[in-house]
Design a protein around this motif. Structure first.
Motif, PDB file in Angstrom:
ATOM      1  N   ARG A 311       2.868  47.008  20.214  1.00  0.00           N
ATOM      2  CA  ARG A 311       4.481  48.023  19.714  1.00  0.00           C
ATOM      3  C   ARG A 311       3.256  48.044  18.178  1.00  0.00           C
ATOM      4  O   ARG A 311       4.129  48.914  17.887  1.00  0.00           O
ATOM      5  N   ASP A 312       2.180  47.414  18.242  1.00  0.00           N
ATOM      6  CA  ASP A 312       1.511  47.503  17.207  1.00  0.00           C
ATOM      7  C   ASP A 312      -0.105  47.832  17.258  1.00  0.00           C
ATOM      8  O   ASP A 312      -0.578  47.434  18.058  1.00  0.00           O
ATOM      9  N   PRO A 313      -0.910  48.980  16.204  1.00  0.00           N
ATOM     10  CA  PRO A 313      -2.613  48.426  16.389  1.00  0.00           C
ATOM     11  C   PRO A 313      -2.818  47.764  16.656  1.00  0.00           C
ATOM     12  O   PRO A 313      -3.733  47.189  17.404  1.00  0.00           O
ATOM     13  N   ALA A 314      -2.275  46.427  16.249  1.00  0.00           N
ATOM     14  CA  ALA A 314      -3.609  44.920  16.554  1.00  0.00           C
ATOM     15  C   ALA A 314      -3.120  45.059  17.857  1.00  0.00           C
ATOM     16  O   ALA A 314      -4.692  44.185  18.334  1.00  0.00           O
ATOM     17  N   ALA A 315      -2.352  45.042  18.175  1.00  0.00           N
ATOM     18  CA  ALA A 315      -1.853  44.231  20.133  1.00  0.00           C
ATOM     19  C   ALA A 315      -2.633  44.969  20.788  1.00  0.00           C
ATOM     20  O   ALA A 315      -3.367  44.751  21.801  1.00  0.00           O
ATOM     21  N   ILE A 316      -2.968  46.598  20.288  1.00  0.00           N
ATOM     22  CA  ILE A 316      -3.427  47.511  21.421  1.00  0.00           C
ATOM     23  C   ILE A 316      -4.992  47.613  21.147  1.00  0.00           C
ATOM     24  O   ILE A 316      -6.078  47.156  21.820  1.00  0.00           O
ATOM     25  N   GLY A 322     -13.624  45.352  23.861  1.00  0.00           N
ATOM     26  CA  GLY A 322     -14.733  45.119  25.067  1.00  0.00           C
ATOM     27  C   GLY A 322     -14.693  45.967  26.284  1.00  0.00           C
ATOM     28  O   GLY A 322     -15.222  45.762  27.288  1.00  0.00           O
ATOM     29  N   LYS A 323     -13.608  46.998  26.000  1.00  0.00           N
ATOM     30  CA  LYS A 323     -13.584  47.761  27.660  1.00  0.00           C
ATOM     31  C   LYS A 323     -13.726  49.504  27.138  1.00  0.00           C
ATOM     32  O   LYS A 323     -14.168  50.139  26.370  1.00  0.00           O
ATOM     33  N   ILE A 324     -14.288  49.912  28.784  1.00  0.00           N
ATOM     34  CA  ILE A 324     -14.349  51.173  28.770  1.00  0.00           C
ATOM     35  C   ILE A 324     -13.381  51.569  28.968  1.00  0.00           C
ATOM     36  O   ILE A 324     -12.570  50.983  30.575  1.00  0.00           O
ATOM     37  N   VAL A 325     -12.275  52.622  28.466  1.00  0.00           N
ATOM     38  CA  VAL A 325     -11.277  53.118  28.577  1.00  0.00           C
ATOM     39  C   VAL A 325     -11.506  54.541  29.466  1.00  0.00           C
ATOM     40  O   VAL A 325     -11.948  55.855  28.627  1.00  0.00           O
ATOM     41  N   TYR A 326     -11.649  55.287  30.694  1.00  0.00           N
ATOM     42  CA  TYR A 326     -11.502  56.585  31.404  1.00  0.00           C
ATOM     43  C   TYR A 326     -10.368  56.780  31.768  1.00  0.00           C
ATOM     44  O   TYR A 326      -9.573  56.285  32.354  1.00  0.00           O
ATOM     45  N   MET A 327     -10.242  57.722  31.139  1.00  0.00           N
ATOM     46  CA  MET A 327      -9.075  59.145  30.734  1.00  0.00           C
ATOM     47  C   MET A 327      -8.898  60.051  31.259  1.00  0.00           C
ATOM     48  O   MET A 327      -9.152  60.962  30.730  1.00  0.00           O
TER      49      MET A 327
END
Length: 345
Positions: A311-316, A322-327
């Protein structure tokens, strides 16, 4: 009695006009055996071919589609209606059954199915909602099943997205014009820039091409090669245009906003029920019609998946660190990407 005689006369008139227009063309569900531009892409493995066929079967439109009917005999959402089955009070864990009866613009029952209907059960004040499963009986009647998942007053909402007569047109366009959209890419190097057309398939003997086919999946994608730049200078991609005026004046009558395009269907009788807590002696849950639902504006899966909310930017940021996100996807995925980049600093 007079109304009954009038309806009987209209129904006979409908049957006579139907006879005058016979034989109707019957459109069987479109079967596509080869993917577009298959001669360029890699040949699918047996497992991939099976998966593709399963996907095609899952989206195949049920039953036959009738074309060539006068507009008066097409589906009219304003004259159609739905009826909620069962008592006004039901319980969590049960299943709400709704019958939908489609009628034409003469107010007469439809004799065939194929309408594109969507349904939801929702409680606006609770931020809750779930999609219903629509079953087409192929005779103008439909059954919708909703799982009852939360307590409170729940409202039934049925929408006719397209009448069956419009589905006929859409299937024709799918078959005759599978690539209605035009795409472009911008190529740039220093002060020089060029814009070129791109598609899944482009004529091989027309002019030089840049091949951007995915090396792993074999998914084809090509652009006409810039005259002054190399293929490695491509910087952006966007949808340029879509072919217009592909339907006839007759077909356009089935796509009228406010008349037969994304229109609500009203209830005959009650339009809501009150859901009470589950009965102790009956804990059977009918969840097979939905993968999940919304409650308090949050997604609640029904497959026992452990959902974690950020629910907040810090948690996201902490989760993605350290992760790579492919969308991968379409414009909907782009909206998620834009939301994520705007929400997370």
């Amino acid at each position: 009695e007079l109304n009954s005689q009038l309806m009987s006369t209209l129904y006979k008139t409908q049957s006579n006009i139907h006879s005058d227009f016979k034989p109707h063309k019957i459109l069987w569900p479109l079967v596509v055996k080869n993917t577009h531009c298959a001669q360029i892409g890699q040949k699918p493995t047996a497992e991939e071919a099976k998966e593709e066929q399963n996907l095609r079967n899952s989206i195949a439109w049920p039953g036959l589609l009738v074309q060539g009917l006068p507009v008066e005999f097409s589906s009219d959402p304003a004259k159609s209606y739905f009826v909620i089955q069962g008592p006004a009070e039901q319980h969590i864990g049960g299943q709400l059954v709704v019958h939908v009866h489609m009628q034409n613009f003469l107010g007469l029952p439809k004799k065939h199915g194929g309408d594109f209907l969507i349904a939801r059960l929702h409680s606006p004040e609770l931020g809750a909602g779930v999609a219903g499963k629509v079953y087409d009986h192929q005779d103008g009647n439909y059954t919708v099943l909703f799982p009852l998942l939360w307590a409170g007053v729940v409202w039934v909402e049925i929408t006719m997205v397209h009448p069956s007569e419009a589905v006929v047109v859409l299937k024709r366009l799918q078959k005759e014009h599978p690539n209605r959209g035009f795409f472009k890419s911008l190529f740039r190097s220093g002060e020089v820039s060029e814009t070129r057309f791109c598609k899944m398939c482009l004529p091989l003997n027309h002019q030089p091409l840049c091949n951007y086919t995915d090396p792993e999946t074999g998914e084809p994608w090509f652009c006409f090669k810039p005259k002054m730049l190399g293929c490695d200078t491509r910087v952006t991609h966007y949808k340029a245009d879509i072919k217009q005026k592909l339907i006839t004046e007759y077909e356009a009558q089935f796509f009228q906003s406010g008349l037969n395009l994304k229109c609500p269907i009203d209830a005959s009788g009650m339009g809501n029920v009150t859901v009470l807590p589950a009965e102790e002696q009956n804990q059977v849950k009918n969840y097979q019609t939905a993968s999940g639902y919304y409650y308090n504006d949050s997604w609640m899966p029904l497959n026992a998946m452990d959902m974690q909310q950020f629910r907040d930017p810090a948690a996201i940021t902490n989760c993605l660190k350290g992760k790579i996100v492919y969308m991968l996807g379409d414009s909907t995925v782009r909206q998620w990407f834009q939301y994520l980049t705007a929400f997370v600093p």
